[in-house]
Scaffold this active site. Structure first.
Site, PDB file in Angstrom:
ATOM      1  N   ASN A   4       0.853  -1.190   0.000  1.00 48.58           N
ATOM      2  CA  ASN A   4       0.000   0.000   0.000  1.00 48.58           C
ATOM      3  C   ASN A   4       0.886   1.236   0.000  1.00 48.58           C
ATOM      4  OD1 ASN A   4      -1.835   2.051   0.480  1.00 48.58           O
ATOM      5  ND2 ASN A   4      -2.084   1.564   2.664  1.00 48.58           N
ATOM      6  N   LYS A   6      -0.018   4.330  -0.138  1.00 47.29           N
ATOM      7  CA  LYS A   6      -0.629   5.521   0.478  1.00 47.29           C
ATOM      8  C   LYS A   6      -0.477   6.720  -0.481  1.00 47.29           C
ATOM      9  CE  LYS A   6       0.755   3.521   4.828  1.00 47.29           C
ATOM     10  NZ  LYS A   6       0.520   3.552   6.236  1.00 47.29           N
ATOM     11  N   HIS A  90      -9.297   0.803   5.285  1.00 47.76           N
ATOM     12  CA  HIS A  90      -7.967   1.022   5.877  1.00 47.76           C
ATOM     13  C   HIS A  90      -8.108   1.967   7.072  1.00 47.76           C
ATOM     14  CE1 HIS A  90      -3.832   2.354   6.377  1.00 47.76           C
ATOM     15  NE2 HIS A  90      -3.488   1.242   5.739  1.00 47.76           N
ATOM     16  N   GLU A  92      -6.422   4.380   8.107  1.00 45.88           N
ATOM     17  CA  GLU A  92      -6.234   5.814   7.841  1.00 45.88           C
ATOM     18  C   GLU A  92      -7.519   6.424   7.298  1.00 45.88           C
ATOM     19  OE1 GLU A  92      -2.610   5.507   5.573  1.00 45.88           O
ATOM     20  OE2 GLU A  92      -1.574   4.885   7.400  1.00 45.88           O
ATOM     21  N   GLU A 163      -5.019  -5.242  10.761  1.00 46.10           N
ATOM     22  CA  GLU A 163      -4.054  -4.144  10.801  1.00 46.10           C
ATOM     23  C   GLU A 163      -4.220  -3.362  12.099  1.00 46.10           C
ATOM     24  OE1 GLU A 163      -2.168  -3.097   6.900  1.00 46.10           O
ATOM     25  OE2 GLU A 163      -3.825  -1.715   7.173  1.00 46.10           O
TER      26      GLU A 163
HETATM   27  C1  PEP Z   1      -0.468   0.057   5.786  1.00 49.05           C
HETATM   28  O1  PEP Z   1      -0.465   1.151   5.260  1.00 49.05           O
HETATM   29  O2  PEP Z   1      -1.429  -0.710   5.601  1.00 49.05           O
HETATM   30  C2  PEP Z   1       0.667  -0.349   6.633  1.00 49.05           C
HETATM   31  C3  PEP Z   1       0.629  -1.519   7.195  1.00 49.05           C
HETATM   32  O3  PEP Z   1       1.703   0.541   6.760  1.00 49.05           O
HETATM   33  P1  PEP Z   1       3.168   0.255   7.392  1.00 49.05           P
HETATM   34  O4  PEP Z   1       3.655  -1.048   6.816  1.00 49.05           O
HETATM   35  O5  PEP Z   1       3.999   1.412   6.990  1.00 49.05           O
HETATM   36  O6  PEP Z   1       2.992   0.143   8.882  1.00 49.05           O
END
Ligand code: PEP
Length: 246
Positions: A4, A6, A90, A92, A163
């Protein structure tokens, strides 16, 4: 094995990534490899990976085909641009940019399936919920309010991701034991709602500060079927090391 990106990588940077990553990944065929670039770079990603087995997905979608929704992108638009996957729910988007609810996560998951995209539906507890021993409760609630509303047929077409919010972008990766327990709990919820066969079949990814040096321990866990990677997916050499752990 999912990356991902972002809000990182312009179309030009996207092309440069795949210039290197396509070669690194060319002999790895035992797992799905999916990259989620920002929407503006998606068609570039699709174009430069078309001769490979690397798959491309959107980071979010708006339910519905089209309409007066300024700034949004529909599942149909992603599909027609060559995406085959999409992230849904997600953290975020749930907690930072859009305050998405479980009901919206369900709607988006259904919309993804309607337009032929495989959704990765994310769930996970925040730091204070983790500290207060509320992780299980949060996961049960997110499952019940979200994907439990799918039909059995729809559930068989999705991928789930655990997550924990406290692990995302913080460098605080969950221990393999914490991740495995959460995955077991999600699988148990899936079994209650959709039956044993569906629960065993659904792929559950772990996401949260996965790096080349911690991925192997995670991938050894029996209920962990893959990883969703943010920061460490931005660099081809780092992401290929993670993919190799599959
Ligand atoms: C994500 O954006 O889903 C994620 C897991 O980010 P990171 O690996 O940077 O913690």
């Amino acid at each position: 094995m999912a990356g991902n990106w972002k809000m990182y990588k312009t179309p030009r940077e996207t092309a440069a990534f795949f210039d290197s990553f396509n070669h690194l990944a060319e002999n790895i065929t035992n797992c799905d490899i999916v990259i989620f670039p920002p929407a503006i770079s998606l068609t570039t990603a699709v174009a430069v990976t078309h001769a490979t087995h690397i798959q491309i997905g959107g980071q979010n979608l708006y339910p519905g085909k089209d309409g007066a929704f300024t700034g949004e992108t529909s599942g149909e638009m992603f599909r027609s641009a060559g995406a085959t996957w999409v992230l849904v729910g997600h953290s975020e988007r749930r907690h930072v940019v859009a305050h998405e609810t479980d009901a919206e996560v369900l709607k988006k998951t259904q919309a993804a399936l309607t337009y032929g995209l495989t959704p990765i539906v994310c769930m996970g507890e925040k730091q204070e919920e983790h500290k207060n021993g509320k992780a299980d409760e949060v996961l049960i609630k997110q499952f019940a309010g979200g994907v439990a509303g799918l039909t059995e047929e729809q559930f068989s077409q999705i991928v789930l991701a655990y997550e924990p919010v406290w692990a995302i972008g913080t460098g605080l990766v969950a221990t393999p034991e914490i991740a495995e327990n959460a995955h077991k709990l999600i699988r148990a919820e899936a079994e209650k709602r959709f039956g044993q066969e569906a629960a065993q079949a659904v792929r559950i990814l772990y996401g949260g500060s996965v790096k080349p040096d911690n991925v192997e321990g995670l991938m050894h866990e029996s209920d962990l079927d893959g990883v969703l990677v943010g920061g460490a997916s931005l660099d081809p050499d780092s992401f290929i090391k993670i993919v190799m752990a599959a």
